[in-house]
Design a protein around this motif. Structure first.
Motif, mmCIF file in Angstrom:
data_model
loop_
_atom_site.group_PDB
_atom_site.id
_atom_site.type_symbol
_atom_site.label_atom_id
_atom_site.label_comp_id
_atom_site.label_asym_id
_atom_site.label_seq_id
_atom_site.Cartn_x
_atom_site.Cartn_y
_atom_site.Cartn_z
ATOM 1 N N TYR A 62 -9.818 2.242 2.129
ATOM 2 C CA TYR A 62 -9.503 0.846 2.394
ATOM 3 C C TYR A 62 -10.546 0.233 3.324
ATOM 4 C CZ TYR A 62 -4.720 1.384 0.588
ATOM 5 O OH TYR A 62 -3.617 1.590 -0.211
ATOM 6 N N SER A 106 -6.169 -8.197 6.533
ATOM 7 C CA SER A 106 -5.357 -7.058 6.144
ATOM 8 C C SER A 106 -6.220 -6.007 5.458
ATOM 9 C CB SER A 106 -4.254 -7.525 5.197
ATOM 10 O OG SER A 106 -3.380 -6.461 4.922
ATOM 11 N N LEU A 107 -5.570 -4.980 4.991
ATOM 12 C CA LEU A 107 -6.276 -3.897 4.324
ATOM 13 C C LEU A 107 -6.501 -4.235 2.857
ATOM 14 C CD1 LEU A 107 -4.630 -2.549 6.744
ATOM 15 C CD2 LEU A 107 -5.071 -0.418 5.539
ATOM 16 N N ARG A 141 10.048 13.408 -0.458
ATOM 17 C CA ARG A 141 11.041 12.342 -0.417
ATOM 18 C C ARG A 141 11.272 11.848 0.994
ATOM 19 N NH1 ARG A 141 12.930 8.464 -3.695
ATOM 20 N NH2 ARG A 141 14.942 7.720 -2.939
ATOM 21 N N TYR A 159 8.955 -0.188 -3.672
ATOM 22 C CA TYR A 159 9.198 0.452 -2.390
ATOM 23 C C TYR A 159 8.598 -0.466 -1.335
ATOM 24 C CZ TYR A 159 9.956 4.835 -5.056
ATOM 25 O OH TYR A 159 10.394 5.790 -5.913
ATOM 26 N N PHE A 181 7.529 -1.127 2.877
ATOM 27 C CA PHE A 181 7.117 -0.420 4.074
ATOM 28 C C PHE A 181 6.727 -1.418 5.177
ATOM 29 C CE2 PHE A 181 6.496 3.615 1.823
ATOM 30 C CZ PHE A 181 6.310 3.192 0.526
ATOM 31 N N LYS A 184 10.592 2.484 6.098
ATOM 32 C CA LYS A 184 10.403 2.253 4.674
ATOM 33 C C LYS A 184 11.756 2.116 3.994
ATOM 34 C CE LYS A 184 10.307 7.220 4.008
ATOM 35 N NZ LYS A 184 9.438 8.349 4.336
ATOM 36 N N LEU A 199 13.191 2.931 0.216
ATOM 37 C CA LEU A 199 12.941 3.505 -1.108
ATOM 38 C C LEU A 199 14.105 3.219 -2.032
ATOM 39 C CD1 LEU A 199 11.415 6.962 -0.059
ATOM 40 C CD2 LEU A 199 10.259 4.777 -0.408
ATOM 41 N N SER A 225 4.843 -1.077 -2.585
ATOM 42 C CA SER A 225 4.327 -0.113 -3.550
ATOM 43 C C SER A 225 5.126 -0.267 -4.830
ATOM 44 C CB SER A 225 4.463 1.308 -3.012
ATOM 45 O OG SER A 225 4.099 2.254 -3.993
ATOM 46 N N TYR A 261 0.645 3.546 -9.413
ATOM 47 C CA TYR A 261 1.176 2.908 -8.221
ATOM 48 C C TYR A 261 0.087 2.084 -7.553
ATOM 49 C CZ TYR A 261 5.822 4.902 -7.999
ATOM 50 O OH TYR A 261 7.131 5.201 -8.245
ATOM 51 N N LYS A 262 0.468 0.888 -7.154
ATOM 52 C CA LYS A 262 -0.409 0.017 -6.382
ATOM 53 C C LYS A 262 0.244 -0.243 -5.047
ATOM 54 C CE LYS A 262 -3.932 -1.120 -9.057
ATOM 55 N NZ LYS A 262 -5.343 -0.950 -8.674
ATOM 56 N N TYR A 263 -0.559 -0.224 -4.024
ATOM 57 C CA TYR A 263 -0.062 -0.385 -2.672
ATOM 58 C C TYR A 263 -0.695 -1.649 -2.133
ATOM 59 C CZ TYR A 263 2.088 2.041 1.323
ATOM 60 O OH TYR A 263 2.906 2.433 2.340
ATOM 61 N N PHE A 289 -0.875 -4.695 0.766
ATOM 62 C CA PHE A 289 -0.560 -5.014 2.142
ATOM 63 C C PHE A 289 -0.485 -6.518 2.345
ATOM 64 C CE2 PHE A 289 -0.714 -1.113 4.564
ATOM 65 C CZ PHE A 289 -1.341 -0.240 3.697
#
Lengths: 116, 115
Positions: free
Chosen positions: A35, A42-43, A100, B32, B34, B49, B51, B94, B101-103, B105
């Protein structure tokens, strides 16, 4: 959670040079992420690095400018090539914790790069 | 496509006062959610987080966030802040699209706790 060691923590570089940032994880991970966090922003995801294949770059980032290596499941490098002052940012590597209880992303402490 | 909006870039608040940092997201798939915290000159740390299950999630240092699907929000709250809570807070989403998966911010909210 995974523990990430990232170095250097900071550097000041001359324009036109290149800097390689290293990221070491204490466990084997399939994907590692790089990143960029520009000042006050932001990132932004630069690329995803899978072991054994070429990195996947996000829109606006190219391999010639940000070559990535992923020689094994615990290590990756990001090189910022032919730097200009616009490359001054914090660069972070990240891995995904898939357990998890721990699910989330763990980040290295970052490399604060200043290009002069 | 997913997106995350943090409407407040900076939030000043006096010590021991309550605070809410707002986060809204948009996504056509399940997500999800966070919150990350970045203390000065440090990397990002996962704060809490969501989920699945209970929509109210808590962190060990007194922060909590509630997932509100109808309002597509995940606001972060703390009933009484400390000077040490001064940091940048990032909301992240996410979601999986096409198996990847894309995260994403948000732009971050700088919380400054005043004595």
């Amino acid at each position: 959670s995974a523990v990430i060691s990232q170095k250097p923590s900071r550097d000041i570089c001359q324009r036109g040079t290149s800097l390689t940032i290293q990221c070491q994880v204490d466990s084997q991970v399939t994907m590692m992420f790089w990143y960029r966090q520009q000042p006050g922003q932001s990132l932004t995801l630069i690329a995803t690095a899978n072991q054994g294949s070429e990195a996947t770059y996000e829109s606006g980032f190219v391999i010639d400018k940000f070559p990535i290596s992923r020689p094994n499941l615990t290590f990756s490098t990001l090189t910022v090539s032919n730097m200009s002052p616009e490359d001054s940012s914090i660069y972070l590597c990240s891995v995904e914790d898939l357990g998890r209880a721990n699910y989330g992303y763990t980040f290295g402490s970052g490399t604060r790069l200043t290009v002069v | 496509a997913q997106s995350v909006t943090q409407l407040d870039s900076q939030v000043p608040v006096f010590e021991e006062a309550p605070v809410e940092l707002r986060c809204n997201y948009s996504s056509s798939v399940s997500v999800y959610l966070f919150w990350y915290v970045q203390y000065p000159n440090q990397g990002l740390q996962l704060l809490l987080k969501y989920l699945s299950g209970s929509t109210l999630v808590e962190s060990i240092n007194g922060f909590e966030a509630e997932f509100n699907k109808s309002q597509t929000s995940f606001h972060l709250r703390k009933p009484s802040v400390h000077i040490s809570d001064t940091a940048e807070y990032f909301c992240a989403v996410s979601a999986t699209t096409s198996g990847t998966y894309k995260y994403i911010f948000g732009t971050g909210t700088r919380l400054k706790v005043l004595a």
